[in-house]
Design a protein around this motif. Structure first.
Motif, PDB file in Angstrom:
ATOM      1  N   TRP A  85     -20.596   4.124  49.077  1.00  0.00           N
ATOM      2  CA  TRP A  85     -20.611   4.988  47.894  1.00  0.00           C
ATOM      3  C   TRP A  85     -19.169   5.106  47.426  1.00  0.00           C
ATOM      4  CZ3 TRP A  85     -25.715   5.117  47.605  1.00  0.00           C
ATOM      5  CH2 TRP A  85     -26.410   4.935  48.801  1.00  0.00           C
ATOM      6  N   HIS A  86     -18.751   4.168  46.620  1.00  0.00           N
ATOM      7  CA  HIS A  86     -17.332   4.002  46.285  1.00  0.00           C
ATOM      8  C   HIS A  86     -16.777   5.221  45.537  1.00  0.00           C
ATOM      9  CE1 HIS A  86     -13.903   1.232  44.956  1.00  0.00           C
ATOM     10  NE2 HIS A  86     -13.683   2.369  44.330  1.00  0.00           N
ATOM     11  N   GLY A  87     -15.796   5.848  46.174  1.00  0.00           N
ATOM     12  CA  GLY A  87     -15.113   6.977  45.552  1.00  0.00           C
ATOM     13  C   GLY A  87     -15.673   8.324  45.947  1.00  0.00           C
ATOM     14  N   PHE A 123     -18.933   7.259  39.675  1.00  0.00           N
ATOM     15  CA  PHE A 123     -18.736   6.500  40.900  1.00  0.00           C
ATOM     16  C   PHE A 123     -19.642   5.282  40.850  1.00  0.00           C
ATOM     17  CE2 PHE A 123     -17.894  10.967  41.492  1.00  0.00           C
ATOM     18  CZ  PHE A 123     -16.627  10.948  42.043  1.00  0.00           C
ATOM     19  N   TRP A 124     -19.624   4.495  41.909  1.00  0.00           N
ATOM     20  CA  TRP A 124     -20.583   3.388  41.974  1.00  0.00           C
ATOM     21  C   TRP A 124     -20.895   3.101  43.423  1.00  0.00           C
ATOM     22  CZ3 TRP A 124     -19.050  -2.191  42.582  1.00  0.00           C
ATOM     23  CH2 TRP A 124     -17.712  -2.362  42.923  1.00  0.00           C
ATOM     24  N   PHE A 125     -21.958   2.387  43.659  1.00  0.00           N
ATOM     25  CA  PHE A 125     -22.310   2.040  45.035  1.00  0.00           C
ATOM     26  C   PHE A 125     -22.442   0.537  45.118  1.00  0.00           C
ATOM     27  CE2 PHE A 125     -26.939   1.243  44.463  1.00  0.00           C
ATOM     28  CZ  PHE A 125     -27.181   1.882  43.247  1.00  0.00           C
ATOM     29  N   HIS A 126     -22.130   0.000  46.314  1.00  0.00           N
ATOM     30  CA  HIS A 126     -22.221  -1.442  46.478  1.00  0.00           C
ATOM     31  C   HIS A 126     -22.315  -1.796  47.949  1.00  0.00           C
ATOM     32  CE1 HIS A 126     -17.960  -1.877  47.781  1.00  0.00           C
ATOM     33  NE2 HIS A 126     -17.648  -0.999  46.844  1.00  0.00           N
ATOM     34  N   SER A 127     -22.712  -3.015  48.199  1.00  0.00           N
ATOM     35  CA  SER A 127     -22.788  -3.515  49.569  1.00  0.00           C
ATOM     36  C   SER A 127     -21.399  -3.521  50.184  1.00  0.00           C
ATOM     37  CB  SER A 127     -23.350  -4.932  49.552  1.00  0.00           C
ATOM     38  OG  SER A 127     -22.902  -5.635  50.695  1.00  0.00           O
ATOM     39  N   HIS A 128     -21.313  -3.182  51.482  1.00  0.00           N
ATOM     40  CA  HIS A 128     -20.039  -3.278  52.195  1.00  0.00           C
ATOM     41  C   HIS A 128     -20.226  -4.098  53.464  1.00  0.00           C
ATOM     42  CE1 HIS A 128     -15.889  -2.290  52.937  1.00  0.00           C
ATOM     43  NE2 HIS A 128     -15.858  -1.444  51.906  1.00  0.00           N
ATOM     44  N   HIS A 129     -21.031  -5.150  53.343  1.00  0.00           N
ATOM     45  CA  HIS A 129     -21.244  -6.088  54.453  1.00  0.00           C
ATOM     46  C   HIS A 129     -21.309  -7.467  53.811  1.00  0.00           C
ATOM     47  CE1 HIS A 129     -22.723  -7.641  58.306  1.00  0.00           C
ATOM     48  NE2 HIS A 129     -23.499  -8.426  57.569  1.00  0.00           N
ATOM     49  N   TRP A 394      -8.856   3.358  48.726  1.00  0.00           N
ATOM     50  CA  TRP A 394      -8.893   4.252  49.888  1.00  0.00           C
ATOM     51  C   TRP A 394     -10.301   4.786  50.043  1.00  0.00           C
ATOM     52  CZ3 TRP A 394      -4.795   3.635  46.682  1.00  0.00           C
ATOM     53  CH2 TRP A 394      -3.529   3.457  47.264  1.00  0.00           C
ATOM     54  N   HIS A 395     -10.796   4.790  51.253  1.00  0.00           N
ATOM     55  CA  HIS A 395     -12.129   5.350  51.505  1.00  0.00           C
ATOM     56  C   HIS A 395     -12.023   6.834  51.869  1.00  0.00           C
ATOM     57  CE1 HIS A 395     -15.000   1.757  52.192  1.00  0.00           C
ATOM     58  NE2 HIS A 395     -13.963   1.306  51.505  1.00  0.00           N
ATOM     59  N   GLY A 396     -12.994   7.596  51.386  1.00  0.00           N
ATOM     60  CA  GLY A 396     -13.126   8.994  51.798  1.00  0.00           C
ATOM     61  C   GLY A 396     -12.090   9.948  51.242  1.00  0.00           C
ATOM     62  N   TRP A 429     -11.238   5.586  58.173  1.00  0.00           N
ATOM     63  CA  TRP A 429     -11.380   5.215  56.762  1.00  0.00           C
ATOM     64  C   TRP A 429     -10.621   3.936  56.442  1.00  0.00           C
ATOM     65  CZ3 TRP A 429     -14.957   8.224  54.665  1.00  0.00           C
ATOM     66  CH2 TRP A 429     -15.127   9.524  55.154  1.00  0.00           C
ATOM     67  N   LEU A 430     -11.227   3.107  55.654  1.00  0.00           N
ATOM     68  CA  LEU A 430     -10.588   1.853  55.266  1.00  0.00           C
ATOM     69  C   LEU A 430      -9.585   2.044  54.142  1.00  0.00           C
ATOM     70  CD1 LEU A 430     -13.320  -0.930  54.856  1.00  0.00           C
ATOM     71  CD2 LEU A 430     -11.762  -0.601  56.763  1.00  0.00           C
ATOM     72  N   ILE A 431      -8.584   1.192  54.154  1.00  0.00           N
ATOM     73  CA  ILE A 431      -7.735   0.950  52.991  1.00  0.00           C
ATOM     74  C   ILE A 431      -7.799  -0.564  52.799  1.00  0.00           C
ATOM     75  CG2 ILE A 431      -5.415   1.033  51.985  1.00  0.00           C
ATOM     76  CD1 ILE A 431      -4.670   3.181  54.003  1.00  0.00           C
ATOM     77  N   HIS A 432      -8.122  -1.005  51.632  1.00  0.00           N
ATOM     78  CA  HIS A 432      -8.149  -2.457  51.426  1.00  0.00           C
ATOM     79  C   HIS A 432      -7.946  -2.803  49.973  1.00  0.00           C
ATOM     80  CE1 HIS A 432     -12.327  -2.642  49.748  1.00  0.00           C
ATOM     81  NE2 HIS A 432     -12.574  -1.647  50.590  1.00  0.00           N
ATOM     82  N   CYS A 433      -7.624  -4.061  49.757  1.00  0.00           N
ATOM     83  CA  CYS A 433      -7.560  -4.535  48.391  1.00  0.00           C
ATOM     84  C   CYS A 433      -8.995  -4.712  47.923  1.00  0.00           C
ATOM     85  CB  CYS A 433      -6.801  -5.850  48.303  1.00  0.00           C
ATOM     86  SG  CYS A 433      -6.682  -6.428  46.592  1.00  0.00           S
ATOM     87  N   HIS A 434      -9.306  -4.230  46.721  1.00  0.00           N
ATOM     88  CA  HIS A 434     -10.678  -4.365  46.223  1.00  0.00           C
ATOM     89  C   HIS A 434     -10.922  -5.697  45.538  1.00  0.00           C
ATOM     90  CE1 HIS A 434     -14.696  -2.882  45.435  1.00  0.00           C
ATOM     91  NE2 HIS A 434     -14.387  -1.808  46.143  1.00  0.00           N
ATOM     92  N   MET A 435      -9.901  -6.539  45.530  1.00  0.00           N
ATOM     93  CA  MET A 435     -10.189  -7.920  45.181  1.00  0.00           C
ATOM     94  C   MET A 435     -10.783  -8.463  46.466  1.00  0.00           C
ATOM     95  SD  MET A 435      -6.628  -8.433  43.389  1.00  0.00           S
ATOM     96  CE  MET A 435      -6.364  -7.865  41.732  1.00  0.00           C
TER      97      MET A 435
HETATM   98 CU1  C2O Z   1     -15.685  -0.300  46.802  1.00  0.00          CU
HETATM   99 CU2  C2O Z   1     -14.331  -0.636  50.657  1.00  0.00          CU
HETATM  100  O1  C2O Z   1     -15.065  -0.457  48.755  1.00  0.00           O
END
Ligand code: C2O
Ligand code: CU
Length: 450
Positions: A85-87, A123-129, A394-396, A429-435
């Protein structure tokens, strides 16, 4: 079939600890029926022949701020999946990160997400696998959280803008992993959609209508460059968080993968939204304004200001400074980085499918980038030493950057920027590039709040 980018245009404040706790239940929690969401194989009618895609059984989910909503996800795919659940500042166990916060949902299985959003917004939701493939195949949707005291808009439109890579035969290009593009700007698409439909998106408003336009970049790698011709439009919110004061919309809106912007527009003359990052500009949306019969809506420019969400207070003298160095990629200067506990040179990293690093670590490190106590403000010193722009997520948590709260932040090449993160949501919580190409090839780390 000639699918080029050209074709699209012709063819078609201060808060108590309790309020900071996203998981604190509202006393008057109403009975809310569960939402059933299926991840499934589907097909799109964009071209002469159908295009097989993956999607969710609901393209938009609507939640109420502060009300727990159960979302029962059933996986009808032939491979495992999760939903993020992004954001949304959800509790950690509901964050949907495969391998970190949950084991993935096997084919045929169901997982209940209990989602409580302390924030109203876009916000938006998407697969995270297997995101590199699942997101590129279409597994995402809009997540709109309404609050009780939001101003009235006669029109409220959400645009999930995506960049698909299709083959000449109109199929999703199955080459998801290509180290060459992964070490550059990432897999770029050649077909634009809005809400899973071929563009341009068209809508009508009446003169005098207050229009809320929620823009979401759902592309795996493309940074959208949007030119909005809506005279008088204002930027109301970024990443679901209202600005303290609405700002004029800049000529060019830069929206990296995962980023959102809410615009408020008092409709007078017809407007257009163009995407200009490619060699041809594309029409994303065409908004027609028709005269209105009867009395005009009174025009109060401030009537569109959104109420602020319950964000934590940022302490000025930050407790700790943590460097967050973005490294690697083509034309980068990455010497060595730690990968799975070993120091590897750039060539060895490439041999292992890794092209990027965050603060000396490629891929998911065993130890977090930092561990913080609840209530601590961490100053993150971002330094993009690479030859490419990136959109960090950033997550969460949202970070305080450029005078606004953001959960996703586009940082240009060579740029340095300090942002504040108020640690308050316990968990990993993850931090990552969203590319996603960058995330999949090393640009990912995590932090822990205890
Ligand atoms: Cu939109 Cu780690 O996610
Ligand atoms: Cu990146």
């Amino acid at each position: 079939m000639n699918i080029t980018r050209r074709r699209w245009i012709t063819g078609s404040a201060q808060l108590t600890m309790a309020a900071m706790m996203p998981w604190s239940l509202r006393a008057d929690q109403p009975e809310v029926p569960a939402i059933h969401l299926q991840a499934r194989e589907s097909s799109a009618n964009w071209l002469d022949a159908p295009t097989p895609i993956w999607d969710y059984s609901q393209s938009t989910l609507r939640l109420q701020q502060g009300v727990t909503q159960r979302i029962r996800v059933t996986n009808h795919l032939t491979e495992p999946t999760t939903v993020h659940w992004h954001g949304l500042r959800v509790s950690n166990a509901m964050d949907g990160v495969s391998g970190l916060t949950q084991t993935p949902i096997e084919p045929g299985a169901t997982f209940d997400y209990d989602i409580l959003s302390p924030d109203a917004g876009t916000f938006w939701f998407h697969s995270h696998h297997n995101t590199i493939e699942q997101l590129a195949r279409g597994l995402y949707g809009a997540l709109i959280v309404s609050g009780e005291n939001e101003p009235v808009f006669e029109q409220d439109w959400t645009l999930l803008i995506d960049d698909w890579r299709l083959t000449q035969g109109g199929q999703i290009d199955p080459a998801f992993k290509n180290l060459h593009s992964q070490s550059h700007g990432g897999r770029m698409g050649n077909f634009l959609t809005i809400n899973h439909q071929a563009g341009p998106w068209q809508e009508k408003a009446h003169a005098g209508d207050r229009v809320r336009l929620r823009l979401v970049n759902t592309a795996t790698n493309r940074i959208l460059q949007l030119r909005a011709s809506f005279p008088g439009a204002q930027l109301l919110a970024k990443d679901g968080q209202p600005l303290t004061r609405p700002e004029p919309v800049p000529d060019l809106l830069i929206l990296g993968p995962g980023e959102r912007m809410d615009l408020g527009w008092l409709a007078r003359d017809s407007g257009q939204l163009l995407e200009v990052s490619g060699s041809n500009s594309l029409v994303v949306a065409q908004l027609a304004v028709e005269p209105k019969q009867g009395p005009r809506t009174p025009l109060y420019p401030n009537a569109m200001t959104l109420p602020l969400n319950p964000m934590p207070a940022v302490s000025t003298g930050s407790d700790r400074r943590v460097p967050l160095l973005l490294e690697g990629g083509a034309m980068g200067r990455l010497g060595t980085a730690q990968y799975q506990g070993k120091a590897l040179g750039f060539r060895e990293l490439i041999a292992k499918g890794q092209a990027w690093a965050l603060s000396g670590q490629a891929g998911m490190p065993e130890v977090p980038l930092f561990k913080a106590r609840r209530g601590e403000t961490i100053e993150l010193a971002l330094d993009n030493s690479t030859a490419f722009p990136h959109t960090l997520h950033w997550h969460g948590h949202h970070v305080w950057a450029d005078g606004r709260w953001q959960d996703s932040l586009t940082i240009t090449r060579g740029q340095k920027k300090t942002v504040q993160l108020v640690a308050y949501n316990p968990g990993k919580w993850l931090i990552h590039c969203h590319m996603i190409d960058h995330q999949a090839t090393g640009m990912m780390t995590w932090f822990e709040v205890v």
